[in-house]
Enzyme design. Structure first.
Site, short mmCIF file in Angstrom:
data_model
loop_
_atom_site.label_atom_id
_atom_site.label_comp_id
_atom_site.label_asym_id
_atom_site.label_seq_id
_atom_site.Cartn_x
_atom_site.Cartn_y
_atom_site.Cartn_z
CG ASP A 270 51.66 42.15 41.56
OD1 ASP A 270 52.42 42.29 40.36
OD2 ASP A 270 51.82 42.11 42.72
CG ASP A 463 52.64 43.60 46.50
OD1 ASP A 463 53.71 42.60 46.28
OD2 ASP A 463 52.64 44.73 46.16
CG ASP A 467 51.65 46.19 42.46
OD1 ASP A 467 52.45 46.49 41.53
OD2 ASP A 467 51.62 45.33 43.04
#
Length: 570
Positions: A270, A463, A467
């Site tokens: 990410d 994080d 997610d």
């Protein structure tokens, strides 16, 4: 003997206690008293080393994770009452004095101090905390007295969750550990049957052979066949690896994840909060007709009363104390920006919508990040770009990962194409997919899973807050920014407590080192045992040698397992 009998009653016949009991009683029956005593004595020596090894490994982890608080100072009226952390409730006021452990998660309502977070993160640099900051249980208050309001009960606190993770990590077994468990289950009955065959069949078939010699060979065979070295040293290797990782601020939820990490070949990231800091900072100041300092000052003053993250970043970049007497008639225009009077001048600070609304001509070039346009008395004065900063070690982390046989490094982000491709280019990522919604990320991950090899693993690093679906779907989910993030600890298989991407490479190296040690122990123990089993069956070795072979192999394998705890030289 007692343990062997108790285990037989419970239905577990073929274990090391049974093998040693048969060998000892058999040696007494054929008159080999010194060997009978030696079996008991050296088996106990081996057991002593095993218990010492496990205790040392557990103690090492306990010392690394020595974060459990003993008490909490709860403020009740004018008095401080020392209570068990379990008794403290949400909303209670606690006082943490200098040198004390923070007992529960909370928010500071009075005082400021430096806090040592090394027990949670492995980092030695203390953090400064003051009123309004969150504090985490398990950290140590270094120099000042702080008063905090409890936000989580002990069972839900950071320290409780971390201790639970470390203590239960060994319950999720790796493939290697499961192999050894299955191996011992079939191996032990087979060697008992072979030993019985060895004791009674040759004397019946070979002329001149006597039962005493062959029973002695059979007993030696039983002693050396004990699978202690494998059963103890393999789990101990993984336990050591998990403990060594926790020393580096890496929490691994089970041996299976530690083992799987060594097979990682696709690494997906990410962007925000993972490769970047997730904190907006001023990147560029471009004035028109005034200096950069004046433009930043006007923007900071105009945005002074706003709590928007962009306003906070402008004030932080200005870095000077703001004189509120210079500001008047501040007005926030939702979705557009702010309007304020600074030193008698009307200052507009906001996005292009605000400029269009006020009919002000502004710079319309292609810019990265968020752009704040500023106008003074309806005359354009320039723009300031604000963007998320890349973490200091992100580029090095990607470079290091490629050196560990990672085939592809990919970024999935909901950010714009321009920002995403710029970050990917700076970091040297292989591919980037931008402007994705959370559902799109899962779909893209499914697509990428089809491109890995049969034994390869796909790792997603996020994080841990936004997610969770992708972390759960990946072969291995790694959460960054785990310090204090419940979602990260819950969703991920591995949590990087220090928020550093470079720790992913450290985790992979720990994984590979642990596997090397486990395989060394497997091949060494099996190789030596097969050799001595053959020699025992042929009558070329005594029971003394068999005892030394069994205990010696176990001790060497255990000492080798200790190396997994040492993660300083990877």
């Amino acid at each position: 003997i007692k343990n062997a009998i108790m285990n037989i009653i419970k239905g577990s016949v073929f274990d090391e206690n049974f093998l040693m009991t048969i060998a000892t009683v058999g040696a007494f029956l054929i008159g080999e008293y010194p060997e009978a005593v030696a079996v008991m004595l050296f088996y106990q020596v081996g057991e002593l080393f095993q218990s010492y090894a496990v205790a040392k490994s557990r103690k090492s982890i306990a010392s690394l994770m020595d974060i459990k608080p003993d008490y909490a100072n709860v403020k009740k009226g004018d008095k401080l009452v020392k209570v068990d952390p379990y008794e403290v409730r949400i909303g209670d006021i606690i006082v943490i004095k200098a040198g004390e452990k923070i007992p529960l998660d909370g928010v500071i309502i009075d005082g400021n101090s430096m806090v040592d977070t090394s027990a949670l993160t492995g980092e030695s640099v203390p953090r400064e905390v003051s009123i309004g900051d969150d504090i985490l249980s398990g950290c140590i208050n270094i120099n000042g007295t702080i008063i905090a309001k409890v936000t989580k009960e002990y069972e839900e606190s950071t320290v409780s969750k971390i201790l639970d993770l470390v203590e239960n990590a060994s319950s999720k077994k790796s493939q290697s550990e499961r192999f050894i468990t299955r191996f011992a289950r079939y191996y032990t009955p087979i060697v008992v049957i072979v030993a019985v065959f060895l004791a009674f069949v040759p004397p019946l078939l070979i002329s001149g052979a006597n039962f005493s010699d062959w029973i002695y060979r059979s007993l030696s065979f039983l002693v050396v066949s004990c699978p202690c070295a494998l059963v103890i040293s393999i789990p101990l290797s993984f336990f050591g690896g998990i403990g060594g990782a926790s020393r580096k601020g890496i929490l691994i939820k089970g041996s299976n994840y530690l083992e799987a990490l060594a097979q990682a070949e696709i690494m997906i990231f990410d962007k925000t909060g993972t490769l970047t800091k997730g904190v907006f900072n001023v990147q560029e100041i471009q004035p028109e007709g005034i200096s950069k300092e004046e433009l930043l000052e006007l923007a900071a003053y105009a945005e002074n009363y706003s709590n928007h993250p962009i306003s906070l970043s402008l004030r932080q970049a200005y870095g000077k104390e703001i004189d509120n007497s210079r500001i008047a008639d501040m007005e926030e225009i939702p979705g557009h920006g702010v309007k304020a009077t600074v030193d008698g001048k009307t200052v507009l600070a906001g996005n292009e919508k605000l400029m269009n609304q006020m009919n002000i001509s502004y710079y319309k070039g292609d810019l990265d990040g968020t752009v704040v346009h500023i106008a003074v008395d309806n005359i354009y004065a320039g723009y300031i770009t604000i963007a998320d900063e890349i973490k200091e070690d992100s580029a090095q982390a990607i470079k290091d990962l490629k050196s560990t046989n990672i085939r592809q490094t990919i970024m999935l982000t909901g950010d714009s194409q321009n920002v995403a491709f710029k970050v990917a280019e700076q970091l040297g990522l292989d591919k980037v997919y931008a402007e994705l919604l959370p559902g799109d990320k899962v779909a893209k991950l499914e697509e990428l899973l089809a491109h890995k090899s049969a034994k390869g693993k796909l790792v997603f690093v996020g994080d841990g807050i936004n997610d969770a679906p992708v972390l759960a779907r990946a072969d291995i989910g790694i959460a960054m920014g785990g310090l204090g993030s419940d979602a990260a600890i819950e969703a991920a298989d591995i949590v990087i407590m220090t928020d550093e991407p470079s720790k992913i490479t450290t985790a992979m190296r720990i994984s590979k080192k642990t596997l090397r040690i486990a395989y060394q122990n497997i091949w060494f123990a099996i190789g030596i045992k097969i050799a001595v089993l053959i020699l025992s069956a042929l009558g070329l070795t005594s029971m003394w040698a068999a005892i030394f072979a069994d205990v010696g192999v176990t001790i060497i394998a255990i000492l080798n397992s200790f190396r997994a705890l040492n993660v300083n030289n990877l």
